[in-house]
Design a protein around this motif. Structure first.
Motif, PDB file in Angstrom:
ATOM      1  N   LEU A 180       0.831  -1.192   0.000  1.00  0.00           N
ATOM      2  CA  LEU A 180       0.000   0.000   0.000  1.00  0.00           C
ATOM      3  C   LEU A 180       0.871   1.249   0.000  1.00  0.00           C
ATOM      4  O   LEU A 180       2.093   1.179   0.050  1.00  0.00           O
ATOM      5  CB  LEU A 180      -0.909  -0.002   1.240  1.00  0.00           C
ATOM      6  N   ASP A 181       0.191   2.382  -0.052  1.00  0.00           N
ATOM      7  CA  ASP A 181       0.918   3.651   0.063  1.00  0.00           C
ATOM      8  C   ASP A 181       1.489   3.772   1.474  1.00  0.00           C
ATOM      9  O   ASP A 181       0.859   3.309   2.438  1.00  0.00           O
ATOM     10  CB  ASP A 181      -0.052   4.799  -0.216  1.00  0.00           C
ATOM     11  N   PRO A 182       2.679   4.389   1.650  1.00  0.00           N
ATOM     12  CA  PRO A 182       3.274   4.440   2.994  1.00  0.00           C
ATOM     13  C   PRO A 182       2.386   5.120   4.032  1.00  0.00           C
ATOM     14  O   PRO A 182       2.421   4.756   5.204  1.00  0.00           O
ATOM     15  CB  PRO A 182       4.577   5.235   2.766  1.00  0.00           C
ATOM     16  N   GLU A 183       1.579   6.112   3.619  1.00  0.00           N
ATOM     17  CA  GLU A 183       0.735   6.831   4.571  1.00  0.00           C
ATOM     18  C   GLU A 183      -0.685   6.280   4.614  1.00  0.00           C
ATOM     19  O   GLU A 183      -1.592   6.948   5.122  1.00  0.00           O
ATOM     20  CB  GLU A 183       0.683   8.323   4.188  1.00  0.00           C
ATOM     21  N   ALA A 184      -0.892   5.058   4.096  1.00  0.00           N
ATOM     22  CA  ALA A 184      -2.255   4.526   4.022  1.00  0.00           C
ATOM     23  C   ALA A 184      -2.814   4.194   5.403  1.00  0.00           C
ATOM     24  O   ALA A 184      -3.997   4.415   5.671  1.00  0.00           O
ATOM     25  CB  ALA A 184      -2.280   3.279   3.130  1.00  0.00           C
ATOM     26  N   LEU A 185      -1.963   3.640   6.292  1.00  0.00           N
ATOM     27  CA  LEU A 185      -2.435   3.189   7.605  1.00  0.00           C
ATOM     28  C   LEU A 185      -2.278   4.229   8.695  1.00  0.00           C
ATOM     29  O   LEU A 185      -2.667   3.987   9.838  1.00  0.00           O
ATOM     30  CB  LEU A 185      -1.674   1.926   8.014  1.00  0.00           C
ATOM     31  N   THR A 186      -1.695   5.382   8.394  1.00  0.00           N
ATOM     32  CA  THR A 186      -1.475   6.398   9.419  1.00  0.00           C
ATOM     33  C   THR A 186      -2.636   7.371   9.552  1.00  0.00           C
ATOM     34  O   THR A 186      -2.621   8.211  10.450  1.00  0.00           O
ATOM     35  CB  THR A 186      -0.197   7.199   9.089  1.00  0.00           C
ATOM     36  N   GLY A 187      -3.618   7.288   8.700  1.00  0.00           N
ATOM     37  CA  GLY A 187      -4.743   8.212   8.744  1.00  0.00           C
ATOM     38  C   GLY A 187      -5.780   7.791   9.771  1.00  0.00           C
ATOM     39  O   GLY A 187      -5.674   6.755  10.441  1.00  0.00           O
ATOM     40  N   ARG A 241      -0.064  -7.273  -4.829  1.00  0.00           N
ATOM     41  CA  ARG A 241       1.176  -6.794  -5.427  1.00  0.00           C
ATOM     42  C   ARG A 241       1.712  -5.602  -4.655  1.00  0.00           C
ATOM     43  O   ARG A 241       0.935  -4.828  -4.079  1.00  0.00           O
ATOM     44  CB  ARG A 241       0.938  -6.410  -6.889  1.00  0.00           C
ATOM     45  N   SER A 242       3.025  -5.465  -4.686  1.00  0.00           N
ATOM     46  CA  SER A 242       3.655  -4.352  -3.983  1.00  0.00           C
ATOM     47  C   SER A 242       3.472  -3.056  -4.773  1.00  0.00           C
ATOM     48  O   SER A 242       3.007  -3.057  -5.924  1.00  0.00           O
ATOM     49  CB  SER A 242       5.147  -4.632  -3.770  1.00  0.00           C
ATOM     50  N   PHE A 243       3.841  -1.960  -4.128  1.00  0.00           N
ATOM     51  CA  PHE A 243       3.693  -0.647  -4.761  1.00  0.00           C
ATOM     52  C   PHE A 243       4.577  -0.539  -6.005  1.00  0.00           C
ATOM     53  O   PHE A 243       4.161   0.021  -7.024  1.00  0.00           O
ATOM     54  CB  PHE A 243       4.054   0.447  -3.750  1.00  0.00           C
ATOM     55  N   ASP A 244       5.801  -1.068  -5.936  1.00  0.00           N
ATOM     56  CA  ASP A 244       6.703  -1.011  -7.096  1.00  0.00           C
ATOM     57  C   ASP A 244       6.163  -1.831  -8.266  1.00  0.00           C
ATOM     58  O   ASP A 244       6.244  -1.413  -9.430  1.00  0.00           O
ATOM     59  CB  ASP A 244       8.089  -1.518  -6.706  1.00  0.00           C
ATOM     60  N   GLU A 245       5.608  -2.998  -7.952  1.00  0.00           N
ATOM     61  CA  GLU A 245       5.063  -3.839  -9.026  1.00  0.00           C
ATOM     62  C   GLU A 245       3.882  -3.159  -9.707  1.00  0.00           C
ATOM     63  O   GLU A 245       3.756  -3.184 -10.937  1.00  0.00           O
ATOM     64  CB  GLU A 245       4.642  -5.186  -8.449  1.00  0.00           C
ATOM     65  N   ARG A 246       3.011  -2.538  -8.909  1.00  0.00           N
ATOM     66  CA  ARG A 246       1.869  -1.852  -9.525  1.00  0.00           C
ATOM     67  C   ARG A 246       2.308  -0.593 -10.269  1.00  0.00           C
ATOM     68  O   ARG A 246       1.659  -0.174 -11.220  1.00  0.00           O
ATOM     69  CB  ARG A 246       0.850  -1.492  -8.453  1.00  0.00           C
ATOM     70  N   GLN A 247       3.400  -0.002  -9.828  1.00  0.00           N
ATOM     71  CA  GLN A 247       3.905   1.174 -10.532  1.00  0.00           C
ATOM     72  C   GLN A 247       4.497   0.793 -11.882  1.00  0.00           C
ATOM     73  O   GLN A 247       4.414   1.549 -12.857  1.00  0.00           O
ATOM     74  CB  GLN A 247       4.942   1.880  -9.660  1.00  0.00           C
TER      75      GLN A 247
END
Length: 367
Positions: free
Chosen positions: A225-232, A251-257
């Motif tokens: 996920l995005d790094p700030e996804a769980l901090t909200g 899939r990881s963020f790099d793979e989806r990118q």
């Protein structure tokens, strides 16, 4: 030597001097011992006085601590008693307010029934009844500034009792001032301790929040996920790899990118690079010498013309390639036309080869 010693020992004056010296030394030793005894006695007396003073101080401190403990205990009991009395009084006031509210409700219900019986829809609610129906918070908000000041004065007069200092002797005043000073020092000490404790707790909370934020960032990165996804304040939305099969995207963020990188642009660039390499290779393999000799029938030859001897072509080629050549002989008109035709045929062949290469490239791109 033996005779001299015997003479010395036998001399009465020598013996007298020796005895006098011994007596003087004994007298000095007695004086020194007496002086030492006096100093020792003084030190012992001072030590005894200090021990007695220390014992008295311990007793006084113990009495003071005992009195302080008793005073604290009495204050705590008084405070607990006041809290209990206040709770009991608040409960009674609340009960009385409930009873009054119930009575007013019954009165309003009776009035409504009476109005319903009389079939009158208009009725008037008095301001007192409306004020009674308000809550404590609403009543507190509706108070004026003068009422709040009056309540503040009443509360301060109850909490801070005035000092009766008329006709009090100086000793009593000093004791009272010392007691008030001790209370102030104690309260300031407690205030400082509480402030430092609050600062430490705020720092600990800040550090714990930062640590929690870092852990949530690592957890989000592991889950792709995005790094700030769980901090909200809210959890992240569930991302699906396929909305038809309802599969969760792991899939990881790099793979989806990387999904948005490449595609047709990459294939087109690879194709251009391949065409460029082929063209460069063809260019590097081109013939760098003169055109090969014609072995068949000479182009532009008319029926009845004599054949061109082989020696003449060699001589002409050497004349063209040589640098230090004499004045050129004028060629016949027929030979000039033959050379023009050969050059046109060579240019036509080159254009056909270029067209063939373009067609091959278009076929490869379509494939």
């Amino acid at each position: 030597m033996d005779e001299e010693e015997q003479g010395d020992t036998g001399d009465p004056e020598f013996i007298k001097r020796q005895e006098q010296k011994r007596s003087e030394l004994d007298e000095q030793l007695r004086e020194y011992i007496a002086e030492w005894r006096l100093v020792r006695k003084k030190e012992q007396d001072e030590l005894k006085k200090l021990k007695e003073k220390q014992a008295k101080r311990k007793v006084a401190r113990a009495d003071e601590e005992r009195a302080t403990a008793e005073r604290k205990k009495a204050e705590e009991e008084r405070r607990v008693k006041e809290i209990e009395e206040k709770k009991l009084k608040d409960a009674q006031d609340k009960k009385q307010r409930l009873i009054d509210a119930e009575k007013k409700r019954q009165t309003m219900m009776a009035a409504l029934k009476e109005q319903h019986q009389n079939k009158t829809l208009n009725f008037v609610i008095k301001k007192k009844v409306l004020a009674a129906s308000l809550s404590d918070a609403e009543l507190e908000r509706t108070k004026t500034k003068e009422q709040l000041e009056e309540e503040k004065k009443i509360a301060l007069s109850i909490r801070i009792k005035p000092l009766a200092l008329d006709g009090v002797p100086m000793d009593k005043l000093k004791e009272k001032a010392t007691e008030l000073w001790d209370v102030i020092v104690k309260l300031e000490t407690e205030k400082y301790d509480l402030e430092e404790r609050m600062k430490r707790q705020e720092y600990d909370l800040k550090e714990l929040k930062e640590r929690q934020r870092q852990q949530l960032r690592h957890r989000a990165l592991k889950k792709g996920l995005d790094p700030e996804a769980l901090t909200g304040p809210h959890p992240p939305k569930i991302q699906l790899a396929s909305k038809y099969e309802r599969r969760v995207d792991i899939r990881s963020f790099d793979e989806r990118q990387r999904l948005f990188q490449g595609g047709f642009d990459t294939l087109y660039l690879e194709q251009l690079e391949k065409v460029w390499r082929d063209r460069v290779q063809q260019f590097m393999q081109r013939p760098r010498k003169k055109l090969p000799r014609w072995r068949g029938e000479r182009p532009g030859k008319r029926p009845g013309d004599p054949d061109t001897p082989e020696g003449e072509e060699d001589v002409k080629g050497e004349d063209v390639e040589g640098e230090d050549v004499g004045p050129k002989e004028e060629k016949p008109k027929e030979e000039i036309e033959d050379e023009d035709l050969e050059e046109e045929e060579v240019e036509v062949d080159e254009e056909e080869d270029a067209d063939d290469d373009d067609e091959d490239e278009e076929e490869e791109e379509e494939e």
